[in-house]
Design a protein around this motif. Structure first.
Motif, PDB file in Angstrom:
ATOM      1  N   UNK A  62       0.838  -1.197   0.000  1.00  0.00           N
ATOM      2  CA  UNK A  62       0.000   0.000   0.000  1.00  0.00           C
ATOM      3  C   UNK A  62       0.874   1.248   0.000  1.00  0.00           C
ATOM      4  N   UNK A  63       0.322   2.320  -0.538  1.00  0.00           N
ATOM      5  CA  UNK A  63       0.886   3.650  -0.357  1.00  0.00           C
ATOM      6  C   UNK A  63      -0.010   4.373   0.634  1.00  0.00           C
ATOM      7  N   UNK A  64       0.545   5.317   1.355  1.00  0.00           N
ATOM      8  CA  UNK A  64      -0.193   6.061   2.366  1.00  0.00           C
ATOM      9  C   UNK A  64      -0.069   7.553   2.101  1.00  0.00           C
ATOM     10  N   UNK A  65      -1.188   8.230   2.094  1.00  0.00           N
ATOM     11  CA  UNK A  65      -1.211   9.689   2.048  1.00  0.00           C
ATOM     12  C   UNK A  65      -1.858  10.148   3.343  1.00  0.00           C
ATOM     13  N   UNK A  66      -1.168  11.027   4.067  1.00  0.00           N
ATOM     14  CA  UNK A  66      -1.699  11.563   5.322  1.00  0.00           C
ATOM     15  C   UNK A  66      -1.584  13.080   5.279  1.00  0.00           C
ATOM     16  N   UNK A  67      -2.675  13.757   5.604  1.00  0.00           N
ATOM     17  CA  UNK A  67      -2.688  15.222   5.557  1.00  0.00           C
ATOM     18  C   UNK A  67      -3.265  15.773   6.853  1.00  0.00           C
ATOM     19  N   UNK A  76       5.011  17.780   2.916  1.00  0.00           N
ATOM     20  CA  UNK A  76       4.947  16.392   2.479  1.00  0.00           C
ATOM     21  C   UNK A  76       6.186  15.696   3.018  1.00  0.00           C
ATOM     22  N   UNK A  77       5.984  14.607   3.712  1.00  0.00           N
ATOM     23  CA  UNK A  77       7.074  13.764   4.172  1.00  0.00           C
ATOM     24  C   UNK A  77       7.028  12.498   3.337  1.00  0.00           C
ATOM     25  N   UNK A  78       8.145  12.140   2.731  1.00  0.00           N
ATOM     26  CA  UNK A  78       8.189  10.963   1.887  1.00  0.00           C
ATOM     27  C   UNK A  78       9.296  10.041   2.394  1.00  0.00           C
ATOM     28  N   UNK A  79       9.025   8.776   2.366  1.00  0.00           N
ATOM     29  CA  UNK A  79      10.018   7.811   2.821  1.00  0.00           C
ATOM     30  C   UNK A  79       9.630   6.413   2.423  1.00  0.00           C
TER      31      UNK A  79
END
Length: 82
Positions: A62-67, A76-79
């Motif tokens: 899964x990918x996760x988008x959190x706002x 935006x934090x990406x890792x």
């Protein structure tokens, strides 16, 4: 802070203990669903809007988008979760 959100050390213990090896070799690839679901739960409990996006053809990834917040600008934090 919501009581369901563990402390930092417990979060790190959970994340490190959760199998999430990513590999091009199918026999070694474990997916990241459990890690993403933990992160999504904690973030939702903290007031973030979370969206889980399935990786096409991979039920275990899964990918996760959190706002948090609204309006122009943002962070935006990406890792990687593997």
């Amino acid at each position: 802070m919501n009581a369901r959100v563990p402390g930092l050390i417990d979060m790190l213990r959970t994340l490190v203990a959760t199998p999430s090896v990513s590999s091009v070799l199918p026999a070694l690839d474990l997916g990241n669903r459990a890690v993403i679901e933990s992160l999504a739960g904690w973030l939702a409990d903290l007031g973030f809007r979370v969206e889980l996006l399935p990786v096409p053809g991979r039920g275990d990834k899964l990918d996760l988008i959190a706002a948090l917040g609204q309006g122009p600008g943002g962070l935006v934090l990406a890792g990687h979760t593997d």
